[in-house]
Design a protein around this motif. Structure first.
Motif, short mmCIF file in Angstrom:
data_model
loop_
_atom_site.label_atom_id
_atom_site.label_comp_id
_atom_site.label_asym_id
_atom_site.label_seq_id
_atom_site.Cartn_x
_atom_site.Cartn_y
_atom_site.Cartn_z
N SER A 56 0.70 -1.19 0.10
CA SER A 56 0.01 0.03 -0.01
C SER A 56 0.76 1.33 0.09
CB SER A 56 -1.00 -0.07 1.03
OG SER A 56 -0.24 0.32 2.32
N THR A 58 0.53 5.63 0.76
CA THR A 58 -0.34 6.38 0.92
C THR A 58 0.50 7.95 1.07
OG1 THR A 58 -1.10 5.10 2.49
CG2 THR A 58 -1.90 7.72 2.58
N HIS A 74 -4.11 7.16 -2.39
CA HIS A 74 -3.72 5.76 -1.50
C HIS A 74 -3.88 4.69 -2.86
CE1 HIS A 74 -4.10 3.64 1.82
NE2 HIS A 74 -5.10 2.58 1.30
N TYR A 75 -3.23 3.83 -2.37
CA TYR A 75 -3.21 2.41 -3.43
C TYR A 75 -3.07 1.22 -2.37
CZ TYR A 75 -1.55 -0.91 -6.44
OH TYR A 75 -1.49 -2.30 -7.21
N GLU A 79 -5.70 -1.52 -6.20
CA GLU A 79 -6.62 -0.36 -6.48
C GLU A 79 -6.06 1.08 -6.31
OE1 GLU A 79 -9.59 -2.51 -8.62
OE2 GLU A 79 -9.60 -0.01 -8.17
N TYR A 81 -6.76 5.02 -5.45
CA TYR A 81 -7.81 5.98 -5.14
C TYR A 81 -7.16 7.26 -5.03
CZ TYR A 81 -9.69 1.47 -3.37
OH TYR A 81 -10.12 0.10 -3.41
N THR A 82 -7.87 8.34 -5.73
CA THR A 82 -7.11 9.66 -5.73
C THR A 82 -8.06 10.69 -5.04
OG1 THR A 82 -7.66 10.06 -7.99
CG2 THR A 82 -5.39 9.18 -7.71
N ASP A 83 -7.81 11.96 -4.89
CA ASP A 83 -8.48 13.13 -4.27
C ASP A 83 -9.67 13.28 -5.15
OD1 ASP A 83 -9.34 14.81 -2.82
OD2 ASP A 83 -7.72 16.41 -3.04
N ASN A 84 -11.18 13.24 -4.79
CA ASN A 84 -12.08 13.42 -5.56
C ASN A 84 -13.04 14.57 -4.72
OD1 ASN A 84 -12.76 11.94 -3.49
ND2 ASN A 84 -13.95 10.47 -4.77
#
Lengths: 258, 157
Positions: A56, A58, A74-75, A79, A81-84
């Motif tokens: 992971s 971050t 974050h990985y 998967e 995940y990025t800032d949305n």
């Protein structure tokens, strides 16, 4: 014998001490970028274990002058995940290759408000003990000259000028001496020897330049008493430069003029 | 006359030490936010002590270069003094030593002047000059006087 060695290696690796199991994370120290450009912040880690499937990454962002931090990427579990929701919405992309221990992110369209510290934290279960590493981002309108370029240039130029002046000075002295020498030879009509003289002269010149650092000050080149005097920075001396200090010198070395 | 020799060498070394301290320690401005130097700016935040590289302007690099050059020239001058002490003929003058030392003094002066002139640009108004800045200014007349003494000195014996 080989089996004993292999067994010993396995045993040693198995009882490796705790610190060698810590994960080491590497990012840059500081990054400079232009307004409106994209920048790739790299993050990689070193771990004694193979890259697990639960690796992971971050990324945490702390603006300049603020104490609050916010996660922006974050990985985990394969998967990314990025800032949305926050200030990096739709601007952050995870471009690293976790299988190759690379967890880099790409930030697009930089602005002055993106100045701050980006911290990367990587975990490679069961190797999770590690210190996150931070990289500082500086956004400029125009890229400034790198620190130390002008410093180095000025120092180099001045020292180079100094060396050049010293070399030219030695060259002038040598040429004057040589001219005197060839003058006295041509008086006797031996012009054939000029060629070998020139070879000798160029060899001596090379020797002189190479031995320059070893001289305190140059000894007077061999010249007749009627040779033209050079500028009076070095008054005529008969003694060669010897590096052994004369310890038996009396206490009076000099006196102030008038 | 040994006292004179020792005095001159002591003066030279004093100027050299001041130059070293001024360049390395480099507390050129101090304020309540922290110190700002030739090489880095340190601020004391609520988080702790944070030091960043100095603003990469052109003029601060010029000041850095001038300070380093003055140190180099002063060291060269000391080395040349001991060389000339044992090789100069009677009645000769320590021209090169004096010239290098005077050059070193001039470099410190230009560095300090440039820093003074440009400092409103890169330090806030309420910061005051620190002790390294003062040491640089003190080193300048010391170097100049030492160089002048070398130039008017004549070697005896």
């Amino acid at each position: 014998m080989l089996r004993v060695l292999a067994l010993a290696a396995v045993v040693l690796l198995g009882i490796a001490p705790e610190p060698s199991q810590a994960i080491s994370i590497y990012t840059g120290w500081e990054r400079h970028a232009l307004v409106g450009s994209d920048i790739r912040l790299s993050c990689s880690f070193f771990s004694w274990r193979f890259v697990s499937d639960d690796v992971s990454f971050t990324w945490i962002y702390r603006p300049d002058g603020s104490r609050e931090t916010v996660s922006i990427a974050h990985y985990a579990g394969g998967e990314a995940y990025t800032d949305n929701k926050g200030r990096f919405k739709d601007r952050v992309e995870f471009v690293g290759n976790p299988k190759r221990r690379d967890g880099s992110i790409l930030i697009k369209n930089l602005d002055f408000s993106d100045n701050g510290t980006f911290t990367c934290d990587a975990k490679n279960p069961p190797d999770i003990v590690g210190r996150p590493s931070s990289v500082r981002l500086l956004v400029f309108e125009n890229l400034p000259i790198q620190a130390g370029v002008i410093t180095g240039a000025i120092i180099g130029v001045v020292l180079g000028l100094l060396v050049l002046i010293v070399v030219i000075y030695y060259l002038m002295r040598f040429l004057v001496a040589r001219r005197v020498f060839s003058l006295s030879v041509s008086k006797h009509g031996k012009k054939k020897k000029e060629g070998s003289q020139q070879r000798q002269a160029s060899f001596l010149l090379l020797l002189l330049i190479l031995l320059l650092p070893l001289h305190c000050l140059p000894p007077q080149p061999p010249s007749s008493p009627s040779s033209p005097r050079l500028p009076h920075m070095h008054p005529a001396r008969n003694n060669k430069c010897n590096r052994l200090p004369r310890c038996h010198h009396q206490t009076s070395f000099f006196f102030l003029e008038r | 006359m040994l006292i004179l020799l020792l005095g001159i060498v002591f003066l030279h070394i004093a100027a050299l030490v001041l130059l070293f301290v001024s360049t390395i320690v480099s507390v050129w401005t101090t304020g309540e936010m922290g110190t700002s130097d030739l090489w880095r700016n340190c601020t004391v935040d609520s988080i702790g002590h944070i030091c960043n590289g100095a603003s990469t302007g052109e003029w601060i690099q010029v000041v850095q270069a001038l300070m380093i050059l003055s140190i180099i020239f002063s060291c060269l001058s000391l080395f040349l003094f001991f060389c000339q002490l044992f090789t100069l003929q009677k009645g000769g003058r320590f021209f090169i030593t004096g010239a290098f030392q005077i050059l070193a003094g001039l470099f410190v002066m230009s560095g300090a002047i440039i820093y003074t002139v440009m400092s409103p640009g890169w330090v806030p108004e309420k910061d005051t000059f620190g002790y390294s800045y003062i040491l640089a200014w003190v080193a300048f007349p010391l170097a100049l006087i030492s160089g002048l003494i070398y130039v008017i000195l004549r070697k005896r014996e």
